[in-house]
Design a protein around this motif. Structure first.
Motif, PDB file in Angstrom:
ATOM      1  N   ILE A  53      14.963  14.097  61.813  1.00  0.00           N
ATOM      2  CA  ILE A  53      14.506  15.363  62.383  1.00  0.00           C
ATOM      3  C   ILE A  53      15.459  15.759  63.500  1.00  0.00           C
ATOM      4  CG2 ILE A  53      12.650  16.504  63.662  1.00  0.00           C
ATOM      5  CD1 ILE A  53      10.698  14.598  62.293  1.00  0.00           C
ATOM      6  N   GLU A  54      15.928  17.004  63.452  1.00  0.00           N
ATOM      7  CA  GLU A  54      16.737  17.517  64.544  1.00  0.00           C
ATOM      8  C   GLU A  54      15.793  18.048  65.612  1.00  0.00           C
ATOM      9  OE1 GLU A  54      20.517  20.440  65.488  1.00  0.00           O
ATOM     10  OE2 GLU A  54      19.706  20.349  63.470  1.00  0.00           O
ATOM     11  N   ALA A  63       9.200  17.292  76.000  1.00  0.00           N
ATOM     12  CA  ALA A  63       8.189  17.918  75.141  1.00  0.00           C
ATOM     13  C   ALA A  63       8.721  18.083  73.715  1.00  0.00           C
ATOM     14  CB  ALA A  63       7.769  19.266  75.705  1.00  0.00           C
ATOM     15  N   ALA A  64       9.991  18.490  73.583  1.00  0.00           N
ATOM     16  CA  ALA A  64      10.590  18.638  72.250  1.00  0.00           C
ATOM     17  C   ALA A  64      10.731  17.284  71.561  1.00  0.00           C
ATOM     18  CB  ALA A  64      11.954  19.325  72.368  1.00  0.00           C
ATOM     19  N   THR A  65      11.085  16.268  72.325  1.00  0.00           N
ATOM     20  CA  THR A  65      11.204  14.917  71.762  1.00  0.00           C
ATOM     21  C   THR A  65       9.849  14.397  71.299  1.00  0.00           C
ATOM     22  OG1 THR A  65      13.073  14.475  73.239  1.00  0.00           O
ATOM     23  CG2 THR A  65      12.008  12.566  72.234  1.00  0.00           C
ATOM     24  N   GLU A  66       8.810  14.622  72.086  1.00  0.00           N
ATOM     25  CA  GLU A  66       7.467  14.181  71.702  1.00  0.00           C
ATOM     26  C   GLU A  66       6.978  14.916  70.455  1.00  0.00           C
ATOM     27  OE1 GLU A  66       2.969  13.874  73.503  1.00  0.00           O
ATOM     28  OE2 GLU A  66       4.659  13.883  74.882  1.00  0.00           O
ATOM     29  N   LYS A  67       7.256  16.214  70.390  1.00  0.00           N
ATOM     30  CA  LYS A  67       6.875  17.001  69.216  1.00  0.00           C
ATOM     31  C   LYS A  67       7.579  16.470  67.965  1.00  0.00           C
ATOM     32  CE  LYS A  67       7.057  21.648  67.297  1.00  0.00           C
ATOM     33  NZ  LYS A  67       7.591  22.994  67.446  1.00  0.00           N
ATOM     34  N   ALA A  68       8.855  16.143  68.090  1.00  0.00           N
ATOM     35  CA  ALA A  68       9.606  15.596  66.954  1.00  0.00           C
ATOM     36  C   ALA A  68       9.051  14.236  66.536  1.00  0.00           C
ATOM     37  CB  ALA A  68      11.082  15.486  67.306  1.00  0.00           C
ATOM     38  N   ARG A  69       8.695  13.396  67.508  1.00  0.00           N
ATOM     39  CA  ARG A  69       8.103  12.085  67.179  1.00  0.00           C
ATOM     40  C   ARG A  69       6.796  12.251  66.420  1.00  0.00           C
ATOM     41  NH1 ARG A  69       7.513  10.146  72.421  1.00  0.00           N
ATOM     42  NH2 ARG A  69       5.571   9.212  71.766  1.00  0.00           N
ATOM     43  N   THR A  71       5.894  14.768  64.592  1.00  0.00           N
ATOM     44  CA  THR A  71       6.233  15.276  63.261  1.00  0.00           C
ATOM     45  C   THR A  71       6.694  14.140  62.358  1.00  0.00           C
ATOM     46  OG1 THR A  71       6.848  17.427  64.165  1.00  0.00           O
ATOM     47  CG2 THR A  71       7.702  16.889  61.987  1.00  0.00           C
ATOM     48  N   LEU A  72       7.547  13.286  62.891  1.00  0.00           N
ATOM     49  CA  LEU A  72       8.042  12.153  62.101  1.00  0.00           C
ATOM     50  C   LEU A  72       6.900  11.210  61.728  1.00  0.00           C
ATOM     51  CD1 LEU A  72      11.366  10.429  62.411  1.00  0.00           C
ATOM     52  CD2 LEU A  72       9.362   8.991  62.309  1.00  0.00           C
ATOM     53  N   TYR A  73       6.010  10.916  62.683  1.00  0.00           N
ATOM     54  CA  TYR A  73       4.868  10.046  62.392  1.00  0.00           C
ATOM     55  C   TYR A  73       3.965  10.659  61.321  1.00  0.00           C
ATOM     56  CZ  TYR A  73       6.102   7.551  66.708  1.00  0.00           C
ATOM     57  OH  TYR A  73       6.757   6.848  67.692  1.00  0.00           O
ATOM     58  N   SER A  74       3.763  11.971  61.375  1.00  0.00           N
ATOM     59  CA  SER A  74       2.942  12.650  60.365  1.00  0.00           C
ATOM     60  C   SER A  74       3.581  12.560  58.984  1.00  0.00           C
ATOM     61  CB  SER A  74       2.728  14.118  60.734  1.00  0.00           C
ATOM     62  OG  SER A  74       1.982  14.222  61.904  1.00  0.00           O
ATOM     63  N   GLN A  75       4.899  12.761  58.933  1.00  0.00           N
ATOM     64  CA  GLN A  75       5.604  12.643  57.652  1.00  0.00           C
ATOM     65  C   GLN A  75       5.475  11.227  57.095  1.00  0.00           C
ATOM     66  OE1 GLN A  75       9.599  13.865  58.668  1.00  0.00           O
ATOM     67  NE2 GLN A  75       9.305  15.862  57.718  1.00  0.00           N
ATOM     68  N   ALA A  76       5.641  10.244  57.956  1.00  0.00           N
ATOM     69  CA  ALA A  76       5.540   8.851  57.518  1.00  0.00           C
ATOM     70  C   ALA A  76       4.139   8.530  57.014  1.00  0.00           C
ATOM     71  CB  ALA A  76       5.933   7.914  58.657  1.00  0.00           C
ATOM     72  N   ASN A  96       6.032  -1.040  57.727  1.00  0.00           N
ATOM     73  CA  ASN A  96       6.881  -1.014  58.899  1.00  0.00           C
ATOM     74  C   ASN A  96       7.403   0.398  59.122  1.00  0.00           C
ATOM     75  OD1 ASN A  96       8.458  -1.878  61.002  1.00  0.00           O
ATOM     76  ND2 ASN A  96       9.922  -2.997  59.757  1.00  0.00           N
ATOM     77  N   LEU A  97       7.577   0.776  60.384  1.00  0.00           N
ATOM     78  CA  LEU A  97       8.187   2.059  60.724  1.00  0.00           C
ATOM     79  C   LEU A  97       9.093   1.839  61.924  1.00  0.00           C
ATOM     80  CD1 LEU A  97       8.451   5.165  60.434  1.00  0.00           C
ATOM     81  CD2 LEU A  97       6.473   5.349  61.956  1.00  0.00           C
ATOM     82  N   ASN A  98      10.369   2.155  61.771  1.00  0.00           N
ATOM     83  CA  ASN A  98      11.337   2.094  62.864  1.00  0.00           C
ATOM     84  C   ASN A  98      11.735   3.516  63.213  1.00  0.00           C
ATOM     85  OD1 ASN A  98      11.667  -0.792  63.001  1.00  0.00           O
ATOM     86  ND2 ASN A  98      12.745  -0.625  61.050  1.00  0.00           N
ATOM     87  N   VAL A  99      11.790   3.799  64.504  1.00  0.00           N
ATOM     88  CA  VAL A  99      12.166   5.125  64.970  1.00  0.00           C
ATOM     89  C   VAL A  99      13.317   4.970  65.961  1.00  0.00           C
ATOM     90  CG1 VAL A  99      11.386   7.191  66.191  1.00  0.00           C
ATOM     91  CG2 VAL A  99       9.831   5.990  64.646  1.00  0.00           C
ATOM     92  N   MET A 100      14.342   5.834  65.804  1.00  0.00           N
ATOM     93  CA  MET A 100      15.494   5.772  66.688  1.00  0.00           C
ATOM     94  C   MET A 100      15.841   7.177  67.172  1.00  0.00           C
ATOM     95  SD  MET A 100      19.315   4.301  65.971  1.00  0.00           S
ATOM     96  CE  MET A 100      19.914   5.748  65.129  1.00  0.00           C
TER      97      MET A 100
END
Length: 125
Positions: A53-54, A63-69, A71-76, A96-100
């Motif tokens: 996710i960009e 706030a933008a970083t939290e929103k992206a996180r 979104t990524l968690y929802s997709q996962a 397992n879920l790794n986020v970077m």
């Protein structure tokens, strides 16, 4: 072609076919509806999925970083429903879920990316 050479080739090809016939007979047909149902029989089948996710806004925008996180968690979380719909007769578990978090280091871009890798386990119902 000489008859002896031709006969030798026929015998060699026949031996090869007989030796490998049981392997070919066990290969599932990918177009068969049973092929998807064989996933997870015995040992579980693991599937790796990557997400990217960009992040809009400045790279330091929390706030933008939290929103992206989120979104990524929802997709996962939704990926299991996609996998069980694709492989009928299976149940799914996210192992397992790794986020970077990654900033784009180029001069022209001030963006950042959130990358995720999830491992899902499929088992036959």
């Amino acid at each position: 072609m000489k008859p002896k050479l031709f006969l030798t080739l026929i015998i060699a090809a026949s031996c090869y076919l007989v030796q490998n016939l049981d392997v070919w007979a066990q290969t599932p047909n990918p177009s068969s509806p049973l092929a998807a149902q064989s996933v997870g029989r015995g040992q579980p089948t693991r599937i790796n999925v990557n997400f990217r996710i960009e992040i809009d806004g400045e790279t330091g925008d929390l706030a933008a970083t939290e929103k992206a996180r989120k979104t990524l968690y929802s997709q996962a979380a939704r990926e299991c429903s996609v996998l069980t719909a694709s492989f009928s007769g299976t149940s799914c578990l996210m192992e397992n879920l790794n986020v970077m978090f990654q900033r784009d280091g180029s001069v022209n871009r001030g963006s950042a990316f959130l990358n995720g890798n999830a491992v899902y386990q499929l088992r036959a119902d």
